[in-house]
Design an enzyme around this catalytic site. Structure first.
Site, PDB file in Angstrom:
ATOM      1  N   GLU A   1       0.856  -1.183   0.000  1.00 43.70           N
ATOM      2  CA  GLU A   1       0.000   0.000   0.000  1.00 43.70           C
ATOM      3  C   GLU A   1       0.888   1.226   0.000  1.00 43.70           C
ATOM      4  OE1 GLU A   1      -1.212  -2.139   2.730  1.00 43.70           O
ATOM      5  OE2 GLU A   1      -3.089  -2.787   1.777  1.00 43.70           O
TER       6      GLU A   1
ATOM      7  N   TYR B   1       7.383   2.019  -8.118  1.00 42.70           N
ATOM      8  CA  TYR B   1       6.675   0.733  -8.181  1.00 42.70           C
ATOM      9  C   TYR B   1       6.187   0.454  -9.610  1.00 42.70           C
ATOM     10  CZ  TYR B   1       6.788   1.277  -3.096  1.00 42.70           C
ATOM     11  OH  TYR B   1       7.206   1.457  -1.803  1.00 42.70           O
TER      12      TYR B   1
ATOM     13  N   ASN C   1       2.099   9.949  -2.794  1.00 39.66           N
ATOM     14  CA  ASN C   1       3.532   9.613  -2.806  1.00 39.66           C
ATOM     15  C   ASN C   1       3.987   9.257  -4.225  1.00 39.66           C
ATOM     16  OD1 ASN C   1       6.140   8.849  -2.234  1.00 39.66           O
ATOM     17  ND2 ASN C   1       5.602   7.545  -0.488  1.00 39.66           N
TER      18      ASN C   1
HETATM   19  C1  LIG Z   1      10.371   6.004  -2.349  1.00 43.30           C
HETATM   20  C2  LIG Z   1      11.875   5.875  -2.197  1.00 43.30           C
HETATM   21  C3  LIG Z   1      12.197   4.560  -1.481  1.00 43.30           C
HETATM   22  C4  LIG Z   1      12.511   5.890  -3.588  1.00 43.30           C
HETATM   23  O1  LIG Z   1      13.899   5.748  -3.422  1.00 43.30           O
HETATM   24  P1  LIG Z   1      14.951   6.476  -4.379  1.00 43.30           P
HETATM   25  O2  LIG Z   1      16.281   5.902  -4.065  1.00 43.30           O
HETATM   26  O3  LIG Z   1      14.797   7.942  -4.285  1.00 43.30           O
HETATM   27  O4  LIG Z   1      14.426   6.018  -5.821  1.00 43.30           O
HETATM   28  P2  LIG Z   1      15.328   5.677  -7.096  1.00 43.30           P
HETATM   29  O5  LIG Z   1      16.394   6.700  -7.235  1.00 43.30           O
HETATM   30  O6  LIG Z   1      15.754   4.265  -7.031  1.00 43.30           O
HETATM   31  O7  LIG Z   1      14.266   5.882  -8.241  1.00 43.30           O
HETATM   32  C5  LIG Z   1      13.525   4.794  -8.697  1.00 43.30           C
HETATM   33  C6  LIG Z   1      12.517   5.262  -9.699  1.00 43.30           C
HETATM   34  O8  LIG Z   1      11.557   6.107  -9.080  1.00 43.30           O
HETATM   35  C7  LIG Z   1      11.421   7.333  -9.805  1.00 43.30           C
HETATM   36  N1  LIG Z   1      11.505   8.437  -8.877  1.00 43.30           N
HETATM   37  C8  LIG Z   1      12.308   8.564  -7.797  1.00 43.30           C
HETATM   38  N2  LIG Z   1      12.097   9.733  -7.176  1.00 43.30           N
HETATM   39  C9  LIG Z   1      11.130  10.360  -7.896  1.00 43.30           C
HETATM   40  C10 LIG Z   1      10.460  11.615  -7.782  1.00 43.30           C
HETATM   41  N3  LIG Z   1      10.741  12.474  -6.791  1.00 43.30           N
HETATM   42  N4  LIG Z   1       9.505  11.918  -8.680  1.00 43.30           N
HETATM   43  C11 LIG Z   1       9.191  11.075  -9.688  1.00 43.30           C
HETATM   44  N5  LIG Z   1       9.809   9.878  -9.853  1.00 43.30           N
HETATM   45  C12 LIG Z   1      10.752   9.534  -8.972  1.00 43.30           C
HETATM   46  C13 LIG Z   1      12.536   7.446 -10.775  1.00 43.30           C
HETATM   47  O9  LIG Z   1      11.974   7.771 -12.025  1.00 43.30           O
HETATM   48  C14 LIG Z   1      13.151   6.069 -10.818  1.00 43.30           C
HETATM   49  O10 LIG Z   1      12.779   5.440 -12.001  1.00 43.30           O
HETATM   50  P3  LIG Z   1      13.904   4.664 -12.860  1.00 43.30           P
HETATM   51  O11 LIG Z   1      14.498   3.621 -11.944  1.00 43.30           O
HETATM   52  O12 LIG Z   1      13.142   4.059 -13.998  1.00 43.30           O
HETATM   53  O13 LIG Z   1      14.880   5.738 -13.242  1.00 43.30           O
HETATM   54  C15 LIG Z   1      12.460   7.076  -1.389  1.00 43.30           C
HETATM   55  O14 LIG Z   1      12.088   8.265  -2.048  1.00 43.30           O
HETATM   56  C16 LIG Z   1      12.017   7.147   0.047  1.00 43.30           C
HETATM   57  O15 LIG Z   1      12.587   6.489   0.921  1.00 43.30           O
HETATM   58  N6  LIG Z   1      10.988   7.957   0.315  1.00 43.30           N
HETATM   59  C17 LIG Z   1      10.508   8.170   1.674  1.00 43.30           C
HETATM   60  C18 LIG Z   1       9.853   6.949   2.223  1.00 43.30           C
HETATM   61  C19 LIG Z   1       8.747   6.431   1.336  1.00 43.30           C
HETATM   62  O16 LIG Z   1       7.874   7.176   0.898  1.00 43.30           O
HETATM   63  N7  LIG Z   1       8.773   5.095   1.097  1.00 43.30           N
HETATM   64  C20 LIG Z   1       7.775   4.412   0.302  1.00 43.30           C
HETATM   65  C21 LIG Z   1       6.617   4.060   1.160  1.00 43.30           C
HETATM   66  S1  LIG Z   1       5.405   3.117   0.281  1.00 43.30           S
END
Ligand SMILES: CC(C)(COP(=O)(O)OP(=O)(O)OC[C@H]1O[C@@H](n2cnc3c(N)ncnc32)[C@H](O)[C@@H]1OP(=O)(O)O)[C@@H](O)C(=O)NCCC(=O)NCCS
Length: 150
Positions: free
Chosen positions: A107, A119, A112
């Site tokens: 979920e 995902y 977000n």
């Molecule tokens: C969600 C989270 C885990 C993503 O981690 P991250 O290391 O920043 O993500 P990545 O750099 O691996 O990016 C993965 C993909 O997401 C997309 N993405 C990442 N940040 C983004 C943003 N701010 N806006 C749009 N797309 C984004 C990228 O397009 C990327 O796609 P690609 O792999 O095809 O290039 C991180 O932002 C986080 O910890 N957020 C806070 C906690 C949270 O919300 N967790 C999820 C709860 S369900």
């Protein structure tokens, strides 16, 4: 994606001090220390990602029969947007496959967008909207239920 300079290893109770330094900075409604220790006690699949022996990410997953439920996926702020969220999620998918899970579910808050984009890029599909699932600043927020066939 290979990330040799990053170590993916099981979470220990002794990691919770470091995790509690991260969690409140990246979530509007963070998990408490008790949530993490309950999850560990319940033997959920709990992992951390380290860089130079410092925790920079973590993820927890609950296995129910052949379903893997991703409960938490987190990358600390300064390490975000470098592909590490994707890497950590790919590791969790591998763990779930190793445990013979057929599907992974999660979920996510409907606001977000970074997580939902991640995902979707991995191949998760939206399966349902759970109305008012999460507490929010002004009332409640919907959850998007997403699923991936493993
Ligand atoms: C969600 C989270 C885990 C993503 O981690 P991250 O290391 O920043 O993500 P990545 O750099 O691996 O990016 C993965 C993909 O997401 C997309 N993405 C990442 N940040 C983004 C943003 N701010 N806006 C749009 N797309 C984004 C990228 O397009 C990327 O796609 P690609 O792999 O095809 O290039 C991180 O932002 C986080 O910890 N957020 C806070 C906690 C949270 O919300 N967790 C999820 C709860 S369900």
């Amino acid at each position: 994606m290979l990330k040799p300079q990053y170590q993916f290893r099981p979470m220990l109770a002794s990691d919770l001090d470091a995790i509690m330094q991260i969690e409140p900075h990246i979530y509007s409604h963070p998990w408490t220390r008790g949530n993490f220790s309950d999850s560990l006690k319940s033997e959920h699949s709990a992992w951390v990602l380290e860089h130079n022996e410092k925790i920079i990410g973590y993820a927890l997953m609950m296995m129910v029969l052949d379903e893997a439920h991703l409960l938490n996926l987190s990358i600390t702020k300064v390490y975000q947007k470098q592909g590490l969220g994707r890497y950590l999620l790919e590791q969790m998918i591998r763990v779930a496959q190793h445990q013979k899970a057929a599907n992974m579910f999660l979920e996510v808050r409907s606001s977000n967008i970074s997580a939902i984009t991640l995902y979707e890029n991995i191949g998760f599909n939206e399966m349902a909207i759970r109305r008012g699932y999460y507490p929010a600043q002004n009332g409640r927020e919907d959850a998007v239920l997403m699923g991936l066939a493993l």
